[in-house]
Scaffold this motif. Structure first.
Motif, mmCIF file in Angstrom:
data_model
loop_
_atom_site.group_PDB
_atom_site.id
_atom_site.type_symbol
_atom_site.label_atom_id
_atom_site.label_comp_id
_atom_site.label_asym_id
_atom_site.label_seq_id
_atom_site.Cartn_x
_atom_site.Cartn_y
_atom_site.Cartn_z
ATOM 1 N N GLY A 135 90.353 -19.854 5.084
ATOM 2 C CA GLY A 135 90.645 -18.451 4.815
ATOM 3 C C GLY A 135 89.747 -17.537 5.629
ATOM 4 O O GLY A 135 88.628 -17.889 6.002
ATOM 5 N N THR A 136 90.218 -16.339 5.895
ATOM 6 C CA THR A 136 89.474 -15.387 6.714
ATOM 7 C C THR A 136 88.569 -14.478 5.878
ATOM 8 O O THR A 136 87.823 -13.686 6.455
ATOM 9 C CB THR A 136 90.455 -14.522 7.518
ATOM 10 N N ASP A 137 88.633 -14.565 4.550
ATOM 11 C CA ASP A 137 87.836 -13.669 3.708
ATOM 12 C C ASP A 137 86.344 -13.868 3.928
ATOM 13 O O ASP A 137 85.586 -12.905 4.014
ATOM 14 C CB ASP A 137 88.183 -13.892 2.232
ATOM 15 N N ARG A 138 85.922 -15.130 4.032
ATOM 16 C CA ARG A 138 84.500 -15.405 4.211
ATOM 17 C C ARG A 138 84.002 -14.843 5.534
ATOM 18 O O ARG A 138 82.914 -14.251 5.609
ATOM 19 C CB ARG A 138 84.266 -16.905 4.136
ATOM 20 N N LEU A 143 81.017 -10.672 8.654
ATOM 21 C CA LEU A 143 81.021 -9.632 9.678
ATOM 22 C C LEU A 143 80.617 -8.279 9.083
ATOM 23 O O LEU A 143 79.868 -7.510 9.705
ATOM 24 C CB LEU A 143 82.406 -9.541 10.314
ATOM 25 N N ALA A 144 81.086 -8.002 7.869
ATOM 26 C CA ALA A 144 80.711 -6.743 7.214
ATOM 27 C C ALA A 144 79.213 -6.704 6.929
ATOM 28 O O ALA A 144 78.567 -5.655 7.077
ATOM 29 C CB ALA A 144 81.505 -6.577 5.924
ATOM 30 N N PHE A 145 78.636 -7.840 6.535
ATOM 31 C CA PHE A 145 77.197 -7.894 6.283
ATOM 32 C C PHE A 145 76.412 -7.602 7.562
ATOM 33 O O PHE A 145 75.436 -6.852 7.555
ATOM 34 C CB PHE A 145 76.823 -9.268 5.735
ATOM 35 N N HIS A 149 73.904 -4.264 7.866
ATOM 36 C CA HIS A 149 72.463 -4.502 7.859
ATOM 37 C C HIS A 149 71.936 -4.795 9.266
ATOM 38 O O HIS A 149 70.977 -5.543 9.434
ATOM 39 C CB HIS A 149 72.120 -5.679 6.936
ATOM 40 N N ARG A 150 72.572 -4.242 10.280
ATOM 41 C CA ARG A 150 72.200 -4.582 11.661
ATOM 42 C C ARG A 150 70.747 -4.236 11.975
ATOM 43 O O ARG A 150 70.096 -4.952 12.743
ATOM 44 C CB ARG A 150 73.129 -3.862 12.636
ATOM 45 N N GLY A 251 79.028 -10.772 18.516
ATOM 46 C CA GLY A 251 78.404 -10.436 19.787
ATOM 47 C C GLY A 251 77.117 -11.161 20.081
ATOM 48 O O GLY A 251 76.527 -10.963 21.131
ATOM 49 N N TRP A 252 76.658 -12.050 19.175
ATOM 50 C CA TRP A 252 75.400 -12.759 19.441
ATOM 51 C C TRP A 252 75.514 -13.633 20.683
ATOM 52 O O TRP A 252 74.598 -13.694 21.495
ATOM 53 C CB TRP A 252 75.023 -13.625 18.246
#
Length: 265
Positions: A135-138, A143-145, A149-150, A251-252
């Motif tokens: 699933g793509t939810d994880r 990505l949102a995290f 918190h970048r 982007g890492w």
């Protein structure tokens, strides 16, 4: 040994006499005649001296033609090679069980399939479980995290550089997520846990300016390194080690590639 050579030569001459005595307008060689000389070529070193009715090159052509005919017949026999292919309906059923029951392992799914009348080995089920669509939810939550918190996230990793003497240098660096800024870099031939911990101390001598440190599943980041990371990056909500989660996201990988190329030049 000499008697055996004479016996083979007499046998070859008699065989050719039999061919010549056949009542045909022209010399005709049957399958057994050709097979005789093909076998003689393989087991008798002096077969050329006794050959009179045809040239040695002709016998070689017979042998090659027989070889091609043998493999042509073998290829016509269709036999299944390797494992028996798992039917598509069973694969889809395994994927469905994995999606609807995340806590089930291969033994449980194996038992359920047995009750449904499907006979598959547990190893085959385990292999297809690894290929089940995720699933793509994880991934979206991760990505949102990273985006939210970048400013508080850093990452550490290694890349290797070959030397002119065929050795390998390990380049260690720590990079900040918000500006892709290199916080620390060093090079060693032996990246031990103690050396990595020392790099963390040099990068953050007093207090870590970042709250989270991300690193991948490299074996160089052992238990000692994880303990040092936990001590350097405290978190009020949970362990600061989001590590051992791949840093190859958001982007890492592009940032590390850019740094690697720049550092080499």
């Amino acid at each position: 040994m000499f008697a055996g050579q004479v016996l083979l030569e007499n046998l070859a001459l008699r065989q050719q006499l039999v061919m010549l005595k056949r009542r045909h307008p022209r010399l005709s060689l049957g399958l057994l005649d050709k097979l005789f000389w093909v076998i003689a070529r393989r087991v008798w070193s002096g077969w050329k001296r006794a050959l009179l009715v045809v040239t040695p090159e002709t016998v070689v052509r017979w042998h090659r033609a027989g070889f091609r005919m043998y493999w042509k017949l073998i290829s016509r026999v269709r036999r299944q090679v390797g494992r028996k292919q798992t039917p598509k309906e069973i694969r889809e059923l395994i994927f469905q069980m994995v999606a609807e029951n995340p806590t089930w392992g291969a033994p449980r799914i194996h038992g359920e399939l047995r009750m449904l009348g499907f006979d598959l080995s547990q190893r085959t089920i385990s292999r297809w479980m690894k290929r089940a669509p995720r699933g793509t939810d994880r991934a979206k939550r991760w990505l949102a995290f990273l985006r939210n918190h970048r400013e508080a996230i850093a990452a550490m990793d290694f890349f290797t550089v070959p030397t002119i003497t065929f050795g390998v240098l390990y380049c260690f660096f720590i990079i900040s997520h918000d500006r892709r800024r290199i916080l620390h870099v060093n090079v060693t031939k032996h990246p031990t846990s103690a050396w990595i911990i020392q790099q963390l101390r040099e990068a953050f001598p007093l207090e870590a300016s970042h709250k989270y440190l991300i690193f991948d599943r490299d074996q160089k980041f052992g238990f000692e390194v994880i303990a040092a990371v936990k001590a350097t990056f405290p978190s009020e909500l949970h362990s600061a080690v989001l590590g051992r989660m791949a840093s190859r996201s958001a982007g890492w990988e592009a940032a590390e590639e850019t740094f690697w190329t720049t550092w080499l030049h």
